[in-house]
Design an enzyme around this catalytic site. Structure first.
Site, PDB file in Angstrom:
ATOM      1  N   ASP A   1       0.839  -1.199   0.000  1.00  0.00           N
ATOM      2  CA  ASP A   1       0.000   0.000   0.000  1.00  0.00           C
ATOM      3  C   ASP A   1       0.872   1.247   0.000  1.00  0.00           C
ATOM      4  OD1 ASP A   1      -2.958   1.120   0.898  1.00  0.00           O
ATOM      5  OD2 ASP A   1      -1.331   2.285   1.778  1.00  0.00           O
TER       6      ASP A   1
ATOM      7  N   TYR B   1       3.094   9.999  -0.563  1.00  0.00           N
ATOM      8  CA  TYR B   1       4.212   9.392   0.164  1.00  0.00           C
ATOM      9  C   TYR B   1       5.544   9.661  -0.524  1.00  0.00           C
ATOM     10  CZ  TYR B   1       0.602   6.539   2.509  1.00  0.00           C
ATOM     11  OH  TYR B   1      -0.495   6.089   3.196  1.00  0.00           O
TER      12      TYR B   1
ATOM     13  N   LYS C   1      -3.049   5.944  -4.081  1.00  0.00           N
ATOM     14  CA  LYS C   1      -4.117   6.883  -3.735  1.00  0.00           C
ATOM     15  C   LYS C   1      -3.896   8.232  -4.419  1.00  0.00           C
ATOM     16  CE  LYS C   1      -3.705   4.863   0.893  1.00  0.00           C
ATOM     17  NZ  LYS C   1      -2.278   4.462   0.853  1.00  0.00           N
TER      18      LYS C   1
END
Length: 281
Positions: free
Chosen positions: A48, A53, A82
């Site tokens: 994930d 990030y 995401k």
């Protein structure tokens, strides 16, 4: 309930998703490739990440290295990313998805999520995700950090119900109302910060349970997630810790022990409240 690291749960669209994976939040990009490679080699199949990030390139490199060093194929893995708050328009979401694919070096994602609801900015982004899904470019779509009110609003116009809601979830924040709503609508709950970012590693209640089984507090908490039907993605940068985190399938918590942990809920967050979180970076 899953019985080993590679067991899967079935999402409402029929897609199989590993019940436990590896999160890479706050992992530097330069270190990510080795961490992801190690995780896949020791048995993790779900990774994930997220655009914000800043380590999608490293995740992609780690996947590439792991596929080269094992007999695994891309379809054996479950990769999530995401879309960030600055990409929540329709065109911006499409562009953000394509950029994530480019950085990861992949042809598709297994799961793509809206990272935060913001102030009702997600309607156009969700339309983009629905179209990407219907075009076969994503295996499943979902959301992160959506409270009940956000989900209720989204479902008014959504053609496709989110398969996942990834939220902060741990013994001090058990999201009771949200969990009930998600179960009612067959939205799988997934835990980020399952260990409360280390805040429960010395907790006395959990320590007593851990001592009984010869396990760590971390292992007891992750076992609690699994027994509650929660998908969990603990972060670890060390190979030995990844192995330890996954060593939770040789014991079960009793109903009394589960109840003790349930009683720990304080509705206490270590991350932002989704009703207030609205910044763009």
């Amino acid at each position: 309930m899953i019985n080993n690291l590679q067991d899967t749960i079935t999402l409402q669209n029929g897609l199989a998703m590993p019940g436990m994976g590896l999160g890479v939040f706050q992992v530097e990009n330069d270190a990510t490739a080795e961490i992801v490679k190690n995780a896949i080699e020791v048995g993790y199949r779900s990774i994930d990440t997220a655009a914000i990030y800043g380590n999608e390139v490293g995740v992609g490199e780690g996947i590439k290295q792991a596929l080269a060093s094992t007999s695994l194929k891309r379809e054996d893995l479950f990769i999530t990313s995401k879309v960030w708050n600055n990409g929540l328009g329709y065109d911006e979401t499409i562009a953000a998805y394509e950029e994530s694919l480019r950085k990861l070096g992949l042809d598709y994602l297994d799961l793509y999520l809206i990272h935060w609801p913001g102030k009702n900015k997600y309607t156009e982004a969700w339309k983009a995700l629905e179209n990407l899904y219907e075009e076969g470019k994503i295996k499943a779509i979902g959301v992160c950090n959506f409270n009940v009110s956000h989900l209720q609003d989204l479902l008014k116009t959504a053609r496709i119900t989110p398969v996942i809601n990834q939220v902060e979830f741990h013994p001090r924040l058990q999201q009771t109302e949200l969990r009930s709503f998600c179960m009612e609508h067959r939205i799988q709950l997934e835990a980020w910060a399952p260990l409360m970012q280390g805040g429960l590693l010395e907790d006395e209640t959990i320590s007593k349970i851990a001592e009984k089984y010869g396990k760590s507090n971390t292992q007891v908490i992750l076992r609690w997630d699994i027994q509650n039907g929660i998908v969990t993605i603990p972060k670890s940068v060390r190979k030995e810790r990844m192995i330890q985190n996954a060593d939770i399938f040789d014991f079960s918590l009793t109903d009394e022990e589960v109840a003790l942990i349930q009683a720990m809920n304080l509705d206490k967050r270590v991350g932002p409240d989704p009703d207030e979180f609205d910044f763009v970076m």
